[in-house]
Design a protein around this motif. Sequence first.
Motif, PDB file in Angstrom:
ATOM      1  N   MET A 132       4.419  -5.759   5.223  1.00 34.91           N
ATOM      2  CA  MET A 132       5.115  -5.934   3.945  1.00 34.91           C
ATOM      3  C   MET A 132       6.084  -7.105   4.068  1.00 34.91           C
ATOM      4  SD  MET A 132       6.184  -1.944   3.302  1.00 34.91           S
ATOM      5  CE  MET A 132       5.177  -0.632   4.017  1.00 34.91           C
ATOM      6  N   GLN A 133       6.360  -7.734   2.939  1.00 34.79           N
ATOM      7  CA  GLN A 133       7.299  -8.850   2.888  1.00 34.79           C
ATOM      8  C   GLN A 133       8.348  -8.563   1.825  1.00 34.79           C
ATOM      9  OE1 GLN A 133       6.735 -11.288   5.173  1.00 34.79           O
ATOM     10  NE2 GLN A 133       4.851 -10.208   5.780  1.00 34.79           N
ATOM     11  N   GLY A 134       9.544  -9.143   2.008  1.00 36.29           N
ATOM     12  CA  GLY A 134      10.570  -8.945   1.003  1.00 36.29           C
ATOM     13  C   GLY A 134      11.684  -9.966   1.121  1.00 36.29           C
ATOM     14  N   ARG A 135      12.621  -9.903   0.153  1.00 33.68           N
ATOM     15  CA  ARG A 135      13.789 -10.796   0.124  1.00 33.68           C
ATOM     16  C   ARG A 135      15.008 -10.012  -0.273  1.00 33.68           C
ATOM     17  NH1 ARG A 135      13.076 -16.088  -3.349  1.00 33.68           N
ATOM     18  NH2 ARG A 135      14.810 -16.757  -2.028  1.00 33.68           N
ATOM     19  N   ILE A 136      16.171 -10.543   0.085  1.00 29.98           N
ATOM     20  CA  ILE A 136      17.424  -9.903  -0.326  1.00 29.98           C
ATOM     21  C   ILE A 136      17.412  -9.741  -1.841  1.00 29.98           C
ATOM     22  CG2 ILE A 136      19.924 -10.258  -0.496  1.00 29.98           C
ATOM     23  CD1 ILE A 136      19.841 -11.535   2.271  1.00 29.98           C
ATOM     24  N   ALA A 137      17.917  -8.592  -2.313  1.00 30.91           N
ATOM     25  CA  ALA A 137      17.747  -8.178  -3.705  1.00 30.91           C
ATOM     26  C   ALA A 137      18.210  -9.235  -4.702  1.00 30.91           C
ATOM     27  CB  ALA A 137      18.503  -6.867  -3.944  1.00 30.91           C
ATOM     28  N   ASN A 141      26.903   4.171  16.536  1.00 33.39           N
ATOM     29  CA  ASN A 141      25.793   4.829  17.219  1.00 33.39           C
ATOM     30  C   ASN A 141      24.610   5.105  16.307  1.00 33.39           C
ATOM     31  OD1 ASN A 141      27.102   5.094  19.807  1.00 33.39           O
ATOM     32  ND2 ASN A 141      28.413   6.632  18.849  1.00 33.39           N
ATOM     33  N   GLN A 142      24.610   4.501  15.117  1.00 34.77           N
ATOM     34  CA  GLN A 142      23.562   4.805  14.155  1.00 34.77           C
ATOM     35  C   GLN A 142      23.187   3.573  13.344  1.00 34.77           C
ATOM     36  OE1 GLN A 142      25.416   7.803  11.720  1.00 34.77           O
ATOM     37  NE2 GLN A 142      24.817   9.490  13.082  1.00 34.77           N
ATOM     38  N   ALA A 143      21.964   3.611  12.837  1.00 32.06           N
ATOM     39  CA  ALA A 143      21.547   2.689  11.779  1.00 32.06           C
ATOM     40  C   ALA A 143      21.094   3.578  10.617  1.00 32.06           C
ATOM     41  CB  ALA A 143      20.412   1.798  12.234  1.00 32.06           C
ATOM     42  N   VAL A 144      21.596   3.310   9.452  1.00 36.07           N
ATOM     43  CA  VAL A 144      21.222   4.085   8.267  1.00 36.07           C
ATOM     44  C   VAL A 144      20.295   3.217   7.419  1.00 36.07           C
ATOM     45  CG1 VAL A 144      22.022   5.308   6.228  1.00 36.07           C
ATOM     46  CG2 VAL A 144      23.406   5.322   8.318  1.00 36.07           C
ATOM     47  N   ALA A 145      19.078   3.690   7.225  1.00 32.64           N
ATOM     48  CA  ALA A 145      18.111   2.989   6.394  1.00 32.64           C
ATOM     49  C   ALA A 145      17.902   3.766   5.105  1.00 32.64           C
ATOM     50  CB  ALA A 145      16.787   2.831   7.129  1.00 32.64           C
ATOM     51  N   VAL A 146      17.907   3.070   3.996  1.00 31.85           N
ATOM     52  CA  VAL A 146      17.593   3.680   2.700  1.00 31.85           C
ATOM     53  C   VAL A 146      16.356   2.982   2.167  1.00 31.85           C
ATOM     54  CG1 VAL A 146      18.373   4.198   0.363  1.00 31.85           C
ATOM     55  CG2 VAL A 146      20.008   4.234   2.266  1.00 31.85           C
ATOM     56  N   LEU A 147      15.250   3.734   2.088  1.00 33.65           N
ATOM     57  CA  LEU A 147      13.989   3.195   1.587  1.00 33.65           C
ATOM     58  C   LEU A 147      13.676   3.848   0.261  1.00 33.65           C
ATOM     59  CD1 LEU A 147      13.130   3.575   5.052  1.00 33.65           C
ATOM     60  CD2 LEU A 147      11.630   1.879   4.039  1.00 33.65           C
ATOM     61  N   SER A 148      13.393   3.031  -0.740  1.00 33.76           N
ATOM     62  CA  SER A 148      13.029   3.581  -2.046  1.00 33.76           C
ATOM     63  C   SER A 148      11.509   3.532  -2.186  1.00 33.76           C
ATOM     64  CB  SER A 148      13.695   2.812  -3.178  1.00 33.76           C
ATOM     65  OG  SER A 148      13.235   1.487  -3.232  1.00 33.76           O
ATOM     66  N   LYS A 149      10.968   4.631  -2.690  1.00 34.40           N
ATOM     67  CA  LYS A 149       9.527   4.759  -2.901  1.00 34.40           C
ATOM     68  C   LYS A 149       9.332   5.486  -4.213  1.00 34.40           C
ATOM     69  CE  LYS A 149       5.401   6.956  -0.990  1.00 34.40           C
ATOM     70  NZ  LYS A 149       4.832   7.792   0.097  1.00 34.40           N
ATOM     71  N   MET A 150       8.630   4.849  -5.153  1.00 41.22           N
ATOM     72  CA  MET A 150       8.401   5.465  -6.462  1.00 41.22           C
ATOM     73  C   MET A 150       9.727   5.907  -7.083  1.00 41.22           C
ATOM     74  SD  MET A 150       5.039   5.336  -6.620  1.00 41.22           S
ATOM     75  CE  MET A 150       4.528   6.523  -7.861  1.00 41.22           C
ATOM     76  N   ASP A 151      10.748   5.043  -6.953  1.00 42.83           N
ATOM     77  CA  ASP A 151      12.088   5.288  -7.494  1.00 42.83           C
ATOM     78  C   ASP A 151      12.789   6.487  -6.863  1.00 42.83           C
ATOM     79  OD1 ASP A 151      11.979   3.117  -9.269  1.00 42.83           O
ATOM     80  OD2 ASP A 151      10.847   4.310 -10.723  1.00 42.83           O
ATOM     81  N   GLN A 152      12.287   6.932  -5.722  1.00 41.46           N
ATOM     82  CA  GLN A 152      12.940   8.021  -4.993  1.00 41.46           C
ATOM     83  C   GLN A 152      13.532   7.429  -3.725  1.00 41.46           C
ATOM     84  OE1 GLN A 152      10.637  11.005  -2.568  1.00 41.46           O
ATOM     85  NE2 GLN A 152      11.381  12.395  -4.148  1.00 41.46           N
ATOM     86  N   GLU A 153      14.815   7.647  -3.490  1.00 48.08           N
ATOM     87  CA  GLU A 153      15.467   7.070  -2.322  1.00 48.08           C
ATOM     88  C   GLU A 153      15.382   8.021  -1.138  1.00 48.08           C
ATOM     89  OE1 GLU A 153      19.433   5.728  -3.105  1.00 48.08           O
ATOM     90  OE2 GLU A 153      18.683   3.807  -3.882  1.00 48.08           O
ATOM     91  N   GLU A 155       0.816  -1.213   0.000  1.00 49.34           N
ATOM     92  CA  GLU A 155       0.000   0.000   0.000  1.00 49.34           C
ATOM     93  C   GLU A 155       0.850   1.265   0.000  1.00 49.34           C
ATOM     94  OE1 GLU A 155      -2.963   0.871   3.100  1.00 49.34           O
ATOM     95  OE2 GLU A 155      -4.136  -0.806   2.307  1.00 49.34           O
ATOM     96  N   GLN A 156       1.976   1.222   0.704  1.00 45.00           N
ATOM     97  CA  GLN A 156       2.829   2.412   0.821  1.00 45.00           C
ATOM     98  C   GLN A 156       3.666   2.661  -0.430  1.00 45.00           C
ATOM     99  OE1 GLN A 156       2.630   4.513   3.415  1.00 45.00           O
ATOM    100  NE2 GLN A 156       1.057   3.178   4.251  1.00 45.00           N
ATOM    101  N   GLN A 157       3.655   1.706  -1.335  1.00 55.95           N
ATOM    102  CA  GLN A 157       4.441   1.782  -2.576  1.00 55.95           C
ATOM    103  C   GLN A 157       5.943   1.871  -2.304  1.00 55.95           C
ATOM    104  OE1 GLN A 157       2.104   5.120  -4.413  1.00 55.95           O
ATOM    105  NE2 GLN A 157       1.673   3.630  -6.014  1.00 55.95           N
ATOM    106  N   TRP A 158       6.370   1.233  -1.200  1.00 57.29           N
ATOM    107  CA  TRP A 158       7.799   1.131  -0.931  1.00 57.29           C
ATOM    108  C   TRP A 158       8.348  -0.030  -1.766  1.00 57.29           C
ATOM    109  CZ3 TRP A 158       8.101   1.503   5.181  1.00 57.29           C
ATOM    110  CH2 TRP A 158       7.629   2.762   5.567  1.00 57.29           C
TER     111      TRP A 158
END
Length: 481
Positions: free
Chosen positions: A471-476, A384-396, A371-374
């Motif tokens: 949502m569900q997914g697999r390694i690219a 001290n950090q976690a960096v997440a990169v989420l792509s949505k509609m080809d926008q990172e 639904e979120q189109q991720w």
Amino acid sequence: MMEQTNLHLSRSQPELQGIPSSAVNAFLNAVQERQLELHSVMLLRHGHVVAEGWWAPYASDITHMLFSLSKSFTSTAIGLAASEGKLSLDDTVVSFFPEDAPEEIEPHLSAMRIRHLLMMGTGHDEDTTNKMTQSEDGNWAKAFLHLSVLHEPGTHFVYNSGATYMLSAILQKVTGQTLLDYLQPRLFEPLGIKGAIWESCPKGINVGGWGLNVTTEDIAKFGQLYLQKGVWHDRRLLPEGWVEEATSKQISNGDGGENDWAQGYGYQFWRCRHGLYRGDGAFGQFCIVMPEQDAVLAITSGSNDMQGIMNAVWDHLLPAMESSPLAADLDAEAQLADRLKGLALQIPRLQPDSPLEAGISGNKYMLEDNEQQWQSISLTFEDNQAVAVLSKMDQENRIIFGRGDWEEATTRLLQDEDKRVASSFTWEKDTLQLTMRYIETPFAFTMLLQFEGDKISLNLKGNVFPDMPGMQGRIAELAKE
């Protein structure tokens, strides 16, 4: 040039203004015990700020989305325009939109006047907002005018944000300015309100019924102006008659009782129990004016229990206000001051790290249709950090999460424009929790990620919205097979 003293509210101790510090502490205790998520509070008495605080990561200089508290500002603009002779509250609504009105104007629509828009007594049977905003041509005013008006205007209350939009559209018709631009020299500049923004419709008209962002102190100044019957630093900004009319009961909206949404409605102001009135917005944005107590309370929140917030005010603050200054209580004053400075929403700190991090870090997971189109998510863990990169509609969207602490950034992940977020992460056994607070809004979201071999499952929970579908997914590399 305006004197600097006009731009800021003066500060004072609660006891000097007849309020025990212990009462403010009792209010804060009630908020905490009832798990009401407040983002800020500012209490004024006799024109002085006697208590103020922001729950970190929210802060005094960050504007906050007001939702329907915006309506009271829209109403104020109409009062100003009427005082300038640009319109009359008895002008008919259709008279401003001859090109958008239906060919055959039904009697109830013909009878609808500006004052009916103000009092939410348009005669509609339901809120017009959805049908208005979904109009294919983006002409919201035309869509509003083509909806059936089943009741005689002025006789039937329906809370109707579309009516407030029409006030904004009428104002722009008669002044040639947007609501925001019109209010700038007349209200915002005299009150020292800077950086206000207001959402617009596809036609460039400020939406009126929602969409205004200002700071907590700006809300408090607005309430204080109304408490002072339109006068600000010896200068009249609003006609006294307008203030009286706008905040008085203009239409019945229920049978009273203990419901603060059934005490009567003015011109985009709600009447409250105890002889008070307020502007308010979804999820707990408040400007409460207490004329008998000579007090104003501004609150921003992210809560679904708005009545609970008001009950805490009625139970602890309202009855504690005395007519004369109180003896100093240095211990209580110091305790309250320390508490207000240290207000903070709890940062999730369940488990600082997990052995899973090494196997996850650097992986990119492709997500199934959702639904979120991720489309994908990748995670990289550092000290001290976690960096997440989420792509949505080809926008990172790259978001940095602090390890048990807030990291601030901007993102377009859940909005169509850059929004400030404060983000943190923690672990609970094998579940990674990523928390994002949209600190200019009431909204916060937590992503719960679980990993099993090459697979990932992601669930999204909100503080004021129902949980979203998982949502569900697999390694690219494996997702392509």
